[in-house]
Design an enzyme around this catalytic site. Structure first.
Site, PDB file in Angstrom:
ATOM      1  N   LYS A 290      24.360  25.133   7.357  1.00  0.00           N
ATOM      2  CA  LYS A 290      23.819  24.974   6.033  1.00  0.00           C
ATOM      3  C   LYS A 290      24.846  24.385   5.142  1.00  0.00           C
ATOM      4  CE  LYS A 290      20.816  29.026   5.640  1.00  0.00           C
ATOM      5  NZ  LYS A 290      19.437  28.567   5.271  1.00  0.00           N
ATOM      6  N   ARG A 364      11.944  33.046  12.116  1.00  0.00           N
ATOM      7  CA  ARG A 364      10.577  33.112  12.916  1.00  0.00           C
ATOM      8  C   ARG A 364      10.787  33.494  14.178  1.00  0.00           C
ATOM      9  NH1 ARG A 364       9.361  27.165  11.150  1.00  0.00           N
ATOM     10  NH2 ARG A 364      10.657  27.975   9.260  1.00  0.00           N
TER      11      ARG A 364
END
Length: 512
Positions: A290, A364
């Site tokens: 990120k 996920r």
């Protein structure tokens, strides 16, 4: 190594969440000796005579006329004996959407009373008299929850200075006796929210998968109705939970799955409900790292697990009458030579082969394997519903903002009940579409699917991915933000918000 051990030890200190409202005295007039005394009146129904009487009792002569004409919900003035706050809810028009986004009676009381706590501190009030007049139980519950939520402050909590600057309080009710059981009910609710907020606020050098699981096993005062099991890396490998393992393989502390199994002491006709929380204790994004601005708040990426953990505390302390299972999918997504890579192909517990398209779509992955565990329980442990909670996508915040969770579900009745529960609890969610056509964005020529797809509809494709692991169970997914960027209402300080805790409490209570 010494620093790591010190951090883990700090995180493992027993969490003592103290309740302010449990110190309140009921039905006694406050005894004051040259102390600043405040007066709070909650008028649950329109009562002009009561308002005029309060004004005549407290106001200075020059204040009376204007105060009696005041038609606002919130009236504040400095009177003859000290500061006075009068709260009276006014009817509001619905904003539409079948009332599912309207401010509930509980919510109004919670946030109004929560916001008063800062006033009490600013006035250095030492003694406080709170009187309810014409109020209903739900209004009183909301007020008490707000009063108990608002004092939480991370610095005061870790410094052992909880509640030090709050006044002594007496509660009165004009028409009949105050229901003392409400204090306990409100306290349990508020402390569950505070626990979730505090877990999110803990720094990632203190909270990692190991210290988090140690907290669950060693440092919580669970009742006999709740048992904790931890699956470490060896057990995860034995269970072939490749997705979960891959996310945490680059971190100093390996991944864990924590199962908190709650079973009521009395026989129940209710079927189990399973809750699964995403617990990424820090998310660098992995090798798809990120930008620094997006990494600042990534200690909150375990916010879903904090909600589920707090819900377990509420169930245990409130003696919920039905069986519940709580799963925490814990890992740290770190950058290391061992970190998983884009284009890796990993096999899930259910046998699906997943190509890693983006290492920053890691939540996920841990959820998928743990959802498979939750959905494949047998016999009396077979869940009626499975609900996961996760800080899963930035896309949902773009669409719904910070205060409304995205709700995805394969069952209309479950979705409707969750949305209604969120409205009643002032902890909103809004249903989003599981649009199957978008599944094509996750297609891979090398595996059954990829873990992320195109740039649009990211919250939907993430939910579609999770749906592949629930085995046809009635399932719902709450995509949350878990953070309050500023103080507001009963959230007295910025930081972890405890999002979805109150919604899920309300949902469970509606099943009784």
């Amino acid at each position: 190594m010494a620093k790591k051990k010190a951090s883990a030890a700090k995180a493992s200190t027993k969490l003592q969440i103290r309740s302010w409202i449990e110190t309140f005295e009921i039905g006694k007039e406050p005894k004051t000796k040259n102390e600043m005394t405040g007066f709070v009146y909650f008028l649950g129904s329109e009562d002009a005579n009561k308002l005029n009487g309060l004004v005549e009792e407290h106001a200075l002569a020059w204040q009376m006329e204007s105060l009696k004409k005041n038609d606002k919900e919130f009236i504040y003035f400095i009177g003859l004996q000290g500061p006075v706050w009068i709260l009276r809810p006014r009817g509001k028009n619905s904003v539409g959407h079948d009332g599912l986004l309207d401010e509930a009676t509980y919510t109004w009381a919670r946030d109004q009373f929560g916001s008063l706590v800062a006033h009490f501190k600013a006035h250095h009030v030492k003694s406080l008299r709170i009187e309810f007049s014409g109020t209903e139980k739900v209004q009183e519950l909301g007020a008490l929850v707000g009063l108990d939520m608002a004092p939480y402050n991370y610095r005061q909590f870790v410094d052992g200075k909880q509640l030090v600057d709050l006044p002594k309080v007496t509660l009165l009710k004009t028409s009949d006796d105050f229901d003392k059981s409400l204090l306990k009910e409100a306290s349990i609710r508020a402390r569950a929210v505070t626990l979730a907020r505090h877990l999110v606020n803990l720094p990632p050098n203190d909270l990692n998968p190991k210290s988090y699981s140690d907290l669950a096993t060693k440092n919580m005062s669970w009742g006999k109705n709740l048992k904790v099991t931890v699956w470490d890396e060896k057990k995860l490998a034995a269970e072939k939970m490749g997705l979960h393992l891959s996310v945490g393989q680059g971190a100093a502390h390996g991944p864990r799955m924590v199962h908190l199994k709650y079973r009521p002491t009395k026989k129940s006709g209710l079927k189990p409900v399973a809750f699964v929380g995403k617990g990424i204790t820090f998310d660098t994004g992995g090798l798809d790292i990120k930008p620094s601005s997006a990494m600042r708040l990534m200690k909150k990426d375990m916010g879903g697990s904090a909600t589920v953990f707090a819900l377990a505390l509420w169930a245990s302390e409130s003696q919920y009458p039905g069986p519940l299972d709580f799963y925490l999918a814990l890992a740290e997504n770190a950058v290391d030579a061992n970190a998983f890579r884009p284009s890796d192909i990993v096999t899930a517990r259910n046998g699906m082969k997943v190509e890693i398209d983006n290492t920053d779509a890691e939540g996920r992955l841990v959820l998928a394997d743990v959802l498979d565990v939750a959905c494949k329980q047998k016999g009396s442990d077979d869940p009626e519903y499975v609900i996961d909670v996760a800080t899963l996508t930035g896309a949902i915040k773009v669409g719904l903002g910070a205060e409304i969770a995205g709700l995805f579900s394969n069952d209309d009745d479950l979705a409707n009940e969750l949305t209604k529960a969120g409205q009643r609890a002032g902890d909103l969610n809004w249903r989003m579409p599981l649009f199957e056509k978008y599944w094509g964005d996750l297609s891979s020529p090398f595996a059954d699917c990829k873990n992320s797809g195109g740039g649009f509809g990211g919250a939907i494709t993430a939910a579609l991915f999770l749906q592949k692991f629930v085995g046809g169970k009635k399932w719902a997914h709450l995509d949350i933000y878990a953070w309050a960027d500023r103080a507001s209402g009963a959230i007295g300080s910025s930081g972890g918000s405890g999002q979805a805790v109150q919604c899920l409490i309300e949902f469970l209570e509606s099943r009784q």
